[in-house]
Write a protein that holds these residues in place. Structure first.
Motif, PDB file in Angstrom:
ATOM      1  N   PRO A  38      71.395  93.718 -36.663  1.00  0.00           N
ATOM      2  CA  PRO A  38      71.258  93.325 -35.293  1.00  0.00           C
ATOM      3  C   PRO A  38      72.501  93.277 -34.479  1.00  0.00           C
ATOM      4  N   GLU A  39      72.411  93.296 -33.043  1.00  0.00           N
ATOM      5  CA  GLU A  39      73.574  93.546 -32.109  1.00  0.00           C
ATOM      6  C   GLU A  39      74.062  92.008 -32.090  1.00  0.00           C
ATOM      7  N   PRO A  40      75.377  91.872 -32.129  1.00  0.00           N
ATOM      8  CA  PRO A  40      76.141  90.522 -31.886  1.00  0.00           C
ATOM      9  C   PRO A  40      75.711  89.991 -30.712  1.00  0.00           C
ATOM     10  N   LEU A  41      75.679  88.590 -30.830  1.00  0.00           N
ATOM     11  CA  LEU A  41      75.401  87.956 -29.505  1.00  0.00           C
ATOM     12  C   LEU A  41      76.689  87.235 -28.976  1.00  0.00           C
ATOM     13  N   MET A  85      75.947  99.965 -39.252  1.00  0.00           N
ATOM     14  CA  MET A  85      76.281  98.553 -39.059  1.00  0.00           C
ATOM     15  C   MET A  85      77.411  98.415 -38.008  1.00  0.00           C
ATOM     16  N   LEU A  89      77.636  96.720 -34.433  1.00  0.00           N
ATOM     17  CA  LEU A  89      78.511  95.568 -34.148  1.00  0.00           C
ATOM     18  C   LEU A  89      79.588  95.864 -33.242  1.00  0.00           C
ATOM     19  N   ARG A 187      75.923  92.633 -43.505  1.00  0.00           N
ATOM     20  CA  ARG A 187      75.966  91.692 -42.319  1.00  0.00           C
ATOM     21  C   ARG A 187      77.080  90.533 -42.390  1.00  0.00           C
ATOM     22  N   GLY A 190      79.975  91.793 -40.861  1.00  0.00           N
ATOM     23  CA  GLY A 190      80.057  91.837 -39.468  1.00  0.00           C
ATOM     24  C   GLY A 190      80.294  90.670 -38.781  1.00  0.00           C
ATOM     25  N   ALA A 191      79.776  89.533 -39.361  1.00  0.00           N
ATOM     26  CA  ALA A 191      79.848  88.220 -39.091  1.00  0.00           C
ATOM     27  C   ALA A 191      81.335  87.749 -39.220  1.00  0.00           C
ATOM     28  N   ALA A 194      83.392  89.655 -36.586  1.00  0.00           N
ATOM     29  CA  ALA A 194      83.246  89.426 -35.156  1.00  0.00           C
ATOM     30  C   ALA A 194      83.796  88.306 -34.821  1.00  0.00           C
TER      31      ALA A 194
END
Lengths: 256, 220
Positions: A38-41, A85, A89, A187, A190-191, A194
């Motif tokens: 998913p795209e980061p919010l 990914m 991201l 994931r 990425g987290a 970010a």
């Protein structure tokens, strides 16, 4: 008298097929990691970030030899999923993402960006229940990031761990479980990236020392002559979409 | 035809279901007496322990249990929620305390998404079902005349789950429900193995689902 329905070459072909099938059964278990990310919010960091994936990174795979006959070897191919990914991201995390034409270096012709990120996978380890007697499949990775200017001048370099796990499940194969654990690890990477990028001391120092949205001084410090770039080709002048217009302009100049 | 089949089917179901013992503890505050209206609830599994993970199918089971009994309660799918709020609900970044909600809401895109989802309650479920005390042996064979198994196996399953309810408006923990269940399963085999399975995880799901339903629904 009965006639044989199968000729000798066909028997040989059948034998070869069976042999190949048996040998294939002895080979390592290959997992090509596949998943959606998913795209980061988040509020985008106001930077135009370039990204350069090295060949090792874009085709990254982990190979582990079998330790015994009962344990099959594994090849975990994460390259394609890594690129998918990180593209998703970084595109969501920064104002603009640019894929660089070449690895940033003095004399390398490239698009102008605020900084270029070069990710590396330094290490990858996995554990499956047969190894640990714990009913969890695990993947652990250590990334190394280089943040450099267009000219390849280092801004920051740091490492970051990522971890993914998935429990055993009824009717789920080892391959599917390792794939899921790898997706979870990506994931997590990425987290982690970010939420920690702006807190990396060297990155924070660089962000503090520049006016956001402007090209930093270090990036403008380009050599007078730039070297040849295999990805860059000469483009004819096109005026108003007509390729011949460039030539027409030259002809007008000659007449004058 | 239906009547003649119902009896044997019921008998087979009863015979092939093991016994389960279940205990539920509940402690809740500030129950929404008129229900939750058009707000929504999200049920999430805790996944930060190193040696186990709360099973995604258990989370789905609890959600289905609640929404099937009270259609007015809107349950957000766990994967949809985690993807919609990536990367803030990953095992590494998920809030561990209700006080962390403020930190999340300080980010406008996150606050905006949560407003769109109308999330009123967030329920965290932590726990796992494990198999223990297995015994017995079974031998299976295959030959030109057919195949078959002979033997007897038995095992015990234990479930232990805790649900913690967070109120998004008050940014506080408003309830805690704990359920534990255990049951013995058997598998005798004389030619054909007959599994007599104790629905341990299902019982735990029903137990925790009923308690959450009492908290969330105005009809229960």
């Amino acid at each position: 008298m009965s006639r044989s329905m199968t000729s000798a070459p066909e028997w040989r072909l059948l034998g070869m097929t069976v042999l190949l099938a048996l040998l294939a059964g002895c080979g390592p278990t290959t997992v090509k990691v596949q998943g959606s990310f998913p795209e980061p919010l988040m509020e985008p960091v106001p930077l135009t970030l370039g990204v350069w994936y090295t060949k090792d990174f874009a085709n990254h795979e982990f190979f582990d030899e079998a330790k015994s006959r009962s344990e099959s070897g594994w090849v975990v191919n994460t390259g394609e999923a890594q690129v998918a990914m990180w593209d998703t991201l970084l595109a969501g995390m920064f104002s603009r993402l640019v894929h660089m034409k070449g690895k940033p270096a003095p004399g390398q012709m490239n698009q102008v960006v605020n900084a270029v990120l070069i990710p590396h996978v330094d290490e990858l380890q996995y554990a499956i229940p047969q190894h640990t007697n714990v009913k969890v499949y695990e993947i652990w990775m250590r990334y190394r990031f280089e943040l450099v200017t267009n000219a390849g001048k280092p801004i920051a370099e740091w490492t970051m761990p990522a971890y993914g796990k998935t429990p055993t499940a009824f009717l789920r194969s080892d391959e599917a479980a390792v794939n899921l654990a790898a997706v979870m690890a990506l994931r997590d990477a990425g987290a982690n990236f970010a939420t920690s990028f702006t807190r990396v001391p060297a990155v924070a120092e660089w962000l503090d020392g520049r006016q956001v949205g402007k090209v930093p001084a270090v990036a403008r410090d380009m050599p007078a002559e730039v070297g040849a770039d295999s990805d860059t080709v000469a483009v004819p002048v096109i005026v108003n979409g007509d390729p011949s217009a460039g030539q027409a302009v030259e002809e007008i100049k000659e007449v004058e | 035809m239906k009547t003649t089949l119902f009896g044997p089917l019921l008998l087979i179901t009863l015979l092939t279901t093991g016994c389960v013992t279940s205990t539920v503890d509940e402690m809740v505050f500030n129950e929404p007496t008129a229900g939750i209206g058009d707000a929504s609830v999200v049920i999430l599994g805790r996944r930060h322990a190193s040696d186990y993970e709360t099973e995604p199918d258990f989370i789905e089971c609890v959600g289905d249990h609640i929404s099937s009994r009270d259609k007015s309660i809107s349950i957000i799918d766990e994967i949809d929620f985690v993807n919609a709020l990536y990367p803030w609900f990953e095992p590494r970044t998920a809030p561990l305390h209700p006080g962390d909600i403020d930190r999340l809401l300080a980010q406008e895109p996150v606050a905006q998404r949560l407003r769109e989802l109308k999330t009123e309650y967030m329920i965290w479920i932590d726990g796992v079902t494990v198999r223990s005390d297995s015994a017995g042996s079974m031998t299976c064979g295959i030959g030109p005349g057919g195949a078959g198994c002979f033997g007897f196996g038995t095992w015990n399953n234990d479930s232990n789950y805790e649900a913690v309810i967070w109120d998004f408006t008050d940014r506080a923990e408003v309830g805690r429900v704990n359920t534990s269940a255990s049951g013995q399963s058997y598998m005798p085999a004389v030619v054909i193995p007959i599994p007599i399975i104790a629905p341990v995880q299902g019982t735990a799901c029903d137990g925790i689902g009923d308690q959450l339903l009492e908290f969330l629904s105005s009809e229960y």
